[in-house]
Design an enzyme around this catalytic site. Structure first.
Site, PDB file in Angstrom:
ATOM      1  N   LEU A 205      38.820  59.400  76.126  1.00 28.63           N
ATOM      2  CA  LEU A 205      38.378  60.436  77.054  1.00 28.63           C
ATOM      3  C   LEU A 205      37.258  61.225  76.387  1.00 28.63           C
ATOM      4  O   LEU A 205      37.480  61.867  75.362  1.00 28.63           O
ATOM      5  CB  LEU A 205      39.555  61.366  77.384  1.00 28.63           C
ATOM      6  CG  LEU A 205      39.343  62.423  78.471  1.00 28.63           C
ATOM      7  CD1 LEU A 205      39.225  61.773  79.850  1.00 28.63           C
ATOM      8  CD2 LEU A 205      40.487  63.438  78.453  1.00 28.63           C
ATOM      9  N   HIS A 206      36.053  61.166  76.983  1.00 24.49           N
ATOM     10  CA  HIS A 206      34.952  61.886  76.340  1.00 24.49           C
ATOM     11  C   HIS A 206      33.826  62.287  77.278  1.00 24.49           C
ATOM     12  O   HIS A 206      32.960  63.069  76.895  1.00 24.49           O
ATOM     13  CB  HIS A 206      34.360  61.026  75.218  1.00 24.49           C
ATOM     14  CG  HIS A 206      33.561  59.858  75.725  1.00 24.49           C
ATOM     15  ND1 HIS A 206      34.151  58.699  76.164  1.00 24.49           N
ATOM     16  CD2 HIS A 206      32.224  59.681  75.885  1.00 24.49           C
ATOM     17  CE1 HIS A 206      33.215  57.859  76.560  1.00 24.49           C
ATOM     18  NE2 HIS A 206      32.032  58.423  76.413  1.00 24.49           N
ATOM     19  N   ARG A 207      33.780  61.776  78.503  1.00 27.16           N
ATOM     20  CA  ARG A 207      32.625  62.023  79.354  1.00 27.16           C
ATOM     21  C   ARG A 207      32.554  63.494  79.768  1.00 27.16           C
ATOM     22  O   ARG A 207      33.576  64.119  80.073  1.00 27.16           O
ATOM     23  CB  ARG A 207      32.660  61.125  80.590  1.00 27.16           C
ATOM     24  CG  ARG A 207      32.449  59.663  80.245  1.00 27.16           C
ATOM     25  CD  ARG A 207      32.178  58.806  81.456  1.00 27.16           C
ATOM     26  NE  ARG A 207      31.953  57.420  81.056  1.00 27.16           N
ATOM     27  CZ  ARG A 207      30.799  56.936  80.636  1.00 27.16           C
ATOM     28  NH1 ARG A 207      29.742  57.739  80.582  1.00 27.16           N
ATOM     29  NH2 ARG A 207      30.678  55.677  80.276  1.00 27.16           N
ATOM     30  N   ASP A 287      37.778  56.639  80.245  1.00 30.54           N
ATOM     31  CA  ASP A 287      36.545  56.881  81.002  1.00 30.54           C
ATOM     32  C   ASP A 287      35.381  56.138  80.366  1.00 30.54           C
ATOM     33  O   ASP A 287      34.230  56.417  80.631  1.00 30.54           O
ATOM     34  CB  ASP A 287      36.246  58.380  81.141  1.00 30.54           C
ATOM     35  CG  ASP A 287      36.105  59.119  79.821  1.00 30.54           C
ATOM     36  OD1 ASP A 287      36.109  58.460  78.752  1.00 30.54           O
ATOM     37  OD2 ASP A 287      35.968  60.355  79.843  1.00 30.54           O
TER      38      ASP A 287
END
Length: 372
Positions: A205-207, A287
């Site tokens: 998860l990083h966007r 993501d």
């Protein structure tokens, strides 16, 4: 034929590694250099990827570092121009959709150097994603567009790209996965973490759309915390995500160590380590773009925490499900997977481990026409 292969960020390594191996089969016909722009410059992680993938150290490291999209792109443009002027390549090979991909394409074309784009034609139709802008611009300029599936080819044709520039070759990411799957399976990471096959999930998860808005980020974490009551979730946390969690006061969702339940954070993992975990996961939540493809190849259910994907083949034929980032949607689809309602899908056409070989063979076949 003198070729410069460009890597800029960690996902590029898995795409360039099989290309280098394929080019090495033709030492009398191909001279190649590896240029690392340094867009991702974590030495620990870079070292892990080079070792895991058996890649040579870069011949040239531009060390551009971080910055805004404009700053980073501009630094690559300036530094890569000097490389091209000095090395005088016949062809620059770029992969994926990071800032370095676009910057090196622009530089090469303005110097009259041919460009090959590997993983061309992917489209999310989401112009808020910097990657989408990079893809569009790179594909317009490239001489060779190597595609992973029929959606990509259809996108390029719809945009007016000449058919002779488009080459359906398969997926170099899957080349790397298939080559390293057995080696990854031999690791003991699951045992050290106390995890049993099918007894856990993994997460990336990083966007910005998911972690830069507190309410959105908190909703995702609330959904994950509920899922983790049934199935522990291993989360190699991205530095950006950790920073935003601290800024928003959301660290209480994270735990360290690995007992039976929880959302357990770890430091970023190497390629083989994360492949090792994903191979035996009951569920992957992400993501990321590349993980949608890897889970399809592994036949592992994947929930993509985005409203769109540039890889629809993973939904049409693979094991990927788009769920967006709303808590109720994530929980609903996770429950379906945990109840066994989601098919595992199939491997798309030409995702057979030979994409890089096809690319190099096409380049050699065209050498007399395209290259001086």
């Amino acid at each position: 034929m003198k070729i410069i292969n460009v890597v800029g960020a960690r996902p590029n390594f898995m795409k360039v590694a099989p290309l280098i191996e394929a080019m090495n089969r033709y030492p009398d016909q191909i001279q190649h250099l590896l240029v690392h722009t340094g867009q991702h410059y974590d030495e620990k992680m870079s070292q892990a990827f080079f070792v895991d993938l058996g890649m040579p150290r870069p011949d040239i490291n531009l060390e551009v570092g971080s910055g805004s999209h404009a700053e980073q792109t501009a630094r690559v443009l300036m530094a890569f121009e000097q490389v091209c002027l000095r090395e005088k390549p016949d062809l620059v090979v770029v992969v994926g959709d990071v800032n370095s991909t676009l910057a090196c394409t622009l530089t090469a074309k303005k110097l009259g150097i041919a460009v090959a784009h590997v993983e061309a034609g992917l489209r999310s139709r989401d112009m808020t994603m910097p990657e989408e802008i990079n893809r569009l611009c790179t594909d317009v300029l490239s001489d060779y567009l190597f595609t992973t599936d029929h959606f990509a080819e259809e996108n390029l044709r719809a945009e007016g790209i000449a058919a002779e520039r488009i080459h359906f070759v398969g997926n170099v990411m899957i080349d790397t996965l298939l080559k390293h799957r057995d080696l990854a399976a031999c690791l003991d990471l699951r045992q050290r973490l106390g995890l049993k096959p099918q007894g856990y999930a993994t997460l990336t998860l990083h966007r910005p759309a998911n972690v830069d808005d507190r309410s959105v980020f908190a909703g995702i974490l609330e959904a994950l915390a509920q899922i983790a009551k049934q199935l522990p979730i291993v989360f190699p946390i991205h530095p950006r995500t950790r920073k935003m969690a601290e800024q928003f006061g959301l660290e209480h969702f994270f735990q360290t160590g690995l007992p039976v339940r929880g959302l357990w954070i770890t430091e970023p993992l190497g390629y083989l380590e994360f492949l090792h975990l994903n191979m035996a996961a009951r569920l992957v939540l992400t993501d990321s773009g590349g993980l949608q493809e890897e889970t399809t190849a592994l036949a592992v259910p994947c929930l993509t925490l985005r409203p769109n994907t540039e890889r629809p083949i993973t939904c049409e034929e693979g094991s990927n499900i788009l769920v967006g980032n709303r808590k109720e949607n994530i929980l609903r689809e996770a429950a379906r997977v945990l109840n066994g309602a989601v098919p595992t899908g199939r491997l798309p056409q030409l995702w057979d481990g030979q994409a890089a070989v096809r690319i190099v063979e096409r380049l050699l076949a065209h050498q007399g026409g395209m290259f001086p």
